[in-house]
Design a protein around this motif. Structure first.
Motif, PDB file in Angstrom:
ATOM      1  N   MET A  13       0.829  -1.196   0.000  1.00 35.57           N
ATOM      2  CA  MET A  13       0.000   0.000   0.000  1.00 35.57           C
ATOM      3  C   MET A  13       0.871   1.257   0.000  1.00 35.57           C
ATOM      4  O   MET A  13       0.617   2.203  -0.752  1.00 35.57           O
ATOM      5  N   LEU A  14       1.904   1.282   0.833  1.00 36.35           N
ATOM      6  CA  LEU A  14       2.797   2.433   0.880  1.00 36.35           C
ATOM      7  C   LEU A  14       3.535   2.636  -0.440  1.00 36.35           C
ATOM      8  O   LEU A  14       3.649   3.757  -0.928  1.00 36.35           O
ATOM      9  N   VAL A  15       4.031   1.563  -1.016  1.00 35.99           N
ATOM     10  CA  VAL A  15       4.749   1.666  -2.287  1.00 35.99           C
ATOM     11  C   VAL A  15       3.841   2.264  -3.355  1.00 35.99           C
ATOM     12  O   VAL A  15       4.216   3.210  -4.055  1.00 35.99           O
ATOM     13  N   LYS A  16       2.649   1.734  -3.472  1.00 38.56           N
ATOM     14  CA  LYS A  16       1.713   2.261  -4.483  1.00 38.56           C
ATOM     15  C   LYS A  16       1.383   3.725  -4.215  1.00 38.56           C
ATOM     16  O   LYS A  16       1.334   4.537  -5.138  1.00 38.56           O
ATOM     17  N   PHE A  17       1.162   4.085  -2.948  1.00 35.14           N
ATOM     18  CA  PHE A  17       0.853   5.461  -2.589  1.00 35.14           C
ATOM     19  C   PHE A  17       2.015   6.387  -2.966  1.00 35.14           C
ATOM     20  O   PHE A  17       1.814   7.461  -3.525  1.00 35.14           O
ATOM     21  N   LEU A  18       3.229   5.967  -2.653  1.00 36.82           N
ATOM     22  CA  LEU A  18       4.402   6.799  -2.921  1.00 36.82           C
ATOM     23  C   LEU A  18       4.661   7.004  -4.409  1.00 36.82           C
ATOM     24  O   LEU A  18       5.266   8.002  -4.805  1.00 36.82           O
ATOM     25  N   LEU A  19       4.207   6.086  -5.230  1.00 34.96           N
ATOM     26  CA  LEU A  19       4.424   6.203  -6.674  1.00 34.96           C
ATOM     27  C   LEU A  19       3.370   7.069  -7.372  1.00 34.96           C
ATOM     28  O   LEU A  19       3.562   7.462  -8.523  1.00 34.96           O
ATOM     29  N   LEU A  20       2.282   7.384  -6.676  1.00 35.11           N
ATOM     30  CA  LEU A  20       1.242   8.234  -7.260  1.00 35.11           C
ATOM     31  C   LEU A  20       1.530   9.703  -6.968  1.00 35.11           C
ATOM     32  O   LEU A  20       2.005  10.037  -5.891  1.00 35.11           O
ATOM     33  N   ASN A  53       8.677  14.324  -5.974  1.00 35.53           N
ATOM     34  CA  ASN A  53      10.013  13.737  -6.065  1.00 35.53           C
ATOM     35  C   ASN A  53       9.967  12.543  -7.009  1.00 35.53           C
ATOM     36  O   ASN A  53       9.040  11.736  -6.936  1.00 35.53           O
ATOM     37  N   PRO A  54      10.963  12.415  -7.859  1.00 33.82           N
ATOM     38  CA  PRO A  54      10.964  11.337  -8.862  1.00 33.82           C
ATOM     39  C   PRO A  54      11.370   9.993  -8.251  1.00 33.82           C
ATOM     40  O   PRO A  54      12.507   9.571  -8.363  1.00 33.82           O
ATOM     41  N   LEU A  55      10.442   9.325  -7.590  1.00 35.89           N
ATOM     42  CA  LEU A  55      10.737   8.028  -6.976  1.00 35.89           C
ATOM     43  C   LEU A  55      10.624   6.911  -7.999  1.00 35.89           C
ATOM     44  O   LEU A  55       9.654   6.843  -8.754  1.00 35.89           O
ATOM     45  N   THR A  56      11.587   6.029  -8.002  1.00 37.92           N
ATOM     46  CA  THR A  56      11.481   4.798  -8.771  1.00 37.92           C
ATOM     47  C   THR A  56      10.733   3.780  -7.915  1.00 37.92           C
ATOM     48  O   THR A  56      10.528   4.001  -6.713  1.00 37.92           O
ATOM     49  N   ALA A  57      10.369   2.654  -8.492  1.00 37.33           N
ATOM     50  CA  ALA A  57       9.717   1.599  -7.717  1.00 37.33           C
ATOM     51  C   ALA A  57      10.647   1.118  -6.600  1.00 37.33           C
ATOM     52  O   ALA A  57      10.199   0.841  -5.490  1.00 37.33           O
ATOM     53  N   THR A  58      11.940   1.062  -6.874  1.00 36.91           N
ATOM     54  CA  THR A  58      12.904   0.640  -5.869  1.00 36.91           C
ATOM     55  C   THR A  58      12.983   1.664  -4.742  1.00 36.91           C
ATOM     56  O   THR A  58      13.007   1.307  -3.558  1.00 36.91           O
ATOM     57  N   ASP A  59      13.034   2.966  -5.096  1.00 34.64           N
ATOM     58  CA  ASP A  59      13.042   4.021  -4.079  1.00 34.64           C
ATOM     59  C   ASP A  59      11.802   3.932  -3.193  1.00 34.64           C
ATOM     60  O   ASP A  59      11.883   4.045  -1.973  1.00 34.64           O
ATOM     61  N   ALA A  60      10.649   3.757  -3.827  1.00 31.43           N
ATOM     62  CA  ALA A  60       9.393   3.681  -3.076  1.00 31.43           C
ATOM     63  C   ALA A  60       9.401   2.475  -2.134  1.00 31.43           C
ATOM     64  O   ALA A  60       8.944   2.568  -0.989  1.00 31.43           O
TER      65      ALA A  60
END
Length: 90
Positions: free
Chosen positions: A56-63, A71-78
Protein backbone atom coordinates in the motif's frame (compact mmCIF):
# COMPACT_ATOMS: atom_id res chain seq x y z
CA UNK A 1 13.99 -2.47 -14.54
CA UNK A 2 12.54 -4.23 -11.49
CA UNK A 3 8.89 -5.11 -11.30
CA UNK A 4 6.95 -3.58 -8.42
CA UNK A 5 6.83 -6.94 -6.61
CA UNK A 6 10.59 -7.46 -7.05
CA UNK A 7 11.34 -3.93 -5.84
CA UNK A 8 9.26 -4.46 -2.70
CA UNK A 9 11.07 -7.73 -1.98
CA UNK A 10 14.49 -6.09 -2.45
CA UNK A 11 14.04 -3.13 -0.12
CA UNK A 12 17.04 -1.34 1.38
CA UNK A 13 15.87 0.21 4.66
CA UNK A 14 19.01 2.34 5.07
CA UNK A 15 18.50 3.85 1.61
CA UNK A 16 14.86 4.45 2.55
CA UNK A 17 15.99 6.37 5.64
CA UNK A 18 18.31 8.48 3.49
CA UNK A 19 15.46 9.28 1.09
CA UNK A 20 13.19 10.17 4.00
CA UNK A 21 15.78 12.51 5.48
CA UNK A 22 16.39 14.18 2.10
CA UNK A 23 12.87 14.41 0.67
CA UNK A 24 10.32 13.91 3.44
CA UNK A 25 11.76 15.55 6.57
CA UNK A 26 10.57 19.04 5.62
CA UNK A 27 6.98 17.94 6.32
CA UNK A 28 7.18 14.63 8.24
CA UNK A 29 9.03 13.65 11.38
CA UNK A 30 10.95 10.78 9.81
CA UNK A 31 12.76 9.30 12.82
CA UNK A 32 11.84 7.84 16.16
CA UNK A 33 12.83 10.87 18.24
CA UNK A 34 10.38 13.64 19.10
CA UNK A 35 10.79 16.58 16.75
CA UNK A 36 9.31 20.01 16.35
CA UNK A 37 5.90 20.33 14.78
CA UNK A 38 5.66 19.19 11.18
CA UNK A 39 2.87 19.70 8.64
CA UNK A 40 2.29 16.01 7.99
CA UNK A 41 1.94 12.87 10.11
CA UNK A 42 5.11 11.47 11.64
CA UNK A 43 6.35 8.30 9.97
CA UNK A 44 6.05 6.52 13.35
CA UNK A 45 2.29 7.28 13.35
CA UNK A 46 1.92 6.01 9.79
CA UNK A 47 3.84 2.83 10.64
CA UNK A 48 1.71 2.26 13.75
CA UNK A 49 -1.47 1.87 11.73
CA UNK A 50 -2.15 -1.85 11.47
CA UNK A 51 -3.94 -1.39 8.15
CA UNK A 52 -0.83 0.04 6.47
CA UNK A 53 1.06 -2.50 4.36
CA UNK A 54 4.30 -2.28 2.44
CA UNK A 55 2.50 -2.74 -0.88
CA UNK A 56 0.00 0.00 0.00
CA UNK A 57 2.80 2.43 0.88
CA UNK A 58 4.75 1.67 -2.29
CA UNK A 59 1.71 2.26 -4.48
CA UNK A 60 0.85 5.46 -2.59
CA UNK A 61 4.40 6.80 -2.92
CA UNK A 62 4.42 6.20 -6.67
CA UNK A 63 1.24 8.23 -7.26
CA UNK A 64 1.38 12.02 -7.62
CA UNK A 65 -0.23 13.86 -4.70
CA UNK A 66 -1.08 17.53 -4.49
CA UNK A 67 0.04 17.77 -0.86
CA UNK A 68 3.40 16.03 -1.34
CA UNK A 69 6.51 17.20 -3.16
CA UNK A 70 6.86 15.77 -6.65
CA UNK A 71 10.01 13.74 -6.07
CA UNK A 72 10.96 11.34 -8.86
CA UNK A 73 10.74 8.03 -6.98
CA UNK A 74 11.48 4.80 -8.77
CA UNK A 75 9.72 1.60 -7.72
CA UNK A 76 12.90 0.64 -5.87
CA UNK A 77 13.04 4.02 -4.08
CA UNK A 78 9.39 3.68 -3.08
CA UNK A 79 10.01 0.15 -1.75
CA UNK A 80 13.04 1.33 0.21
CA UNK A 81 11.10 4.24 1.68
CA UNK A 82 8.14 2.01 2.55
CA UNK A 83 10.51 -0.49 4.17
CA UNK A 84 12.03 2.28 6.27
CA UNK A 85 8.64 3.58 7.35
CA UNK A 86 7.50 0.12 8.39
CA UNK A 87 10.79 -0.49 10.21
CA UNK A 88 9.58 2.17 12.66
CA UNK A 89 6.58 0.00 13.62
CA UNK A 90 6.75 -1.13 17.22
Amino acid sequence: MLSLAAAVAAEDVDHGRQLAERWCAACHAVGTEPTRFRRAQPFVAIAARESVTRDMLVKFLLLPHATMANNPLTATDAADLAGYILSLRK
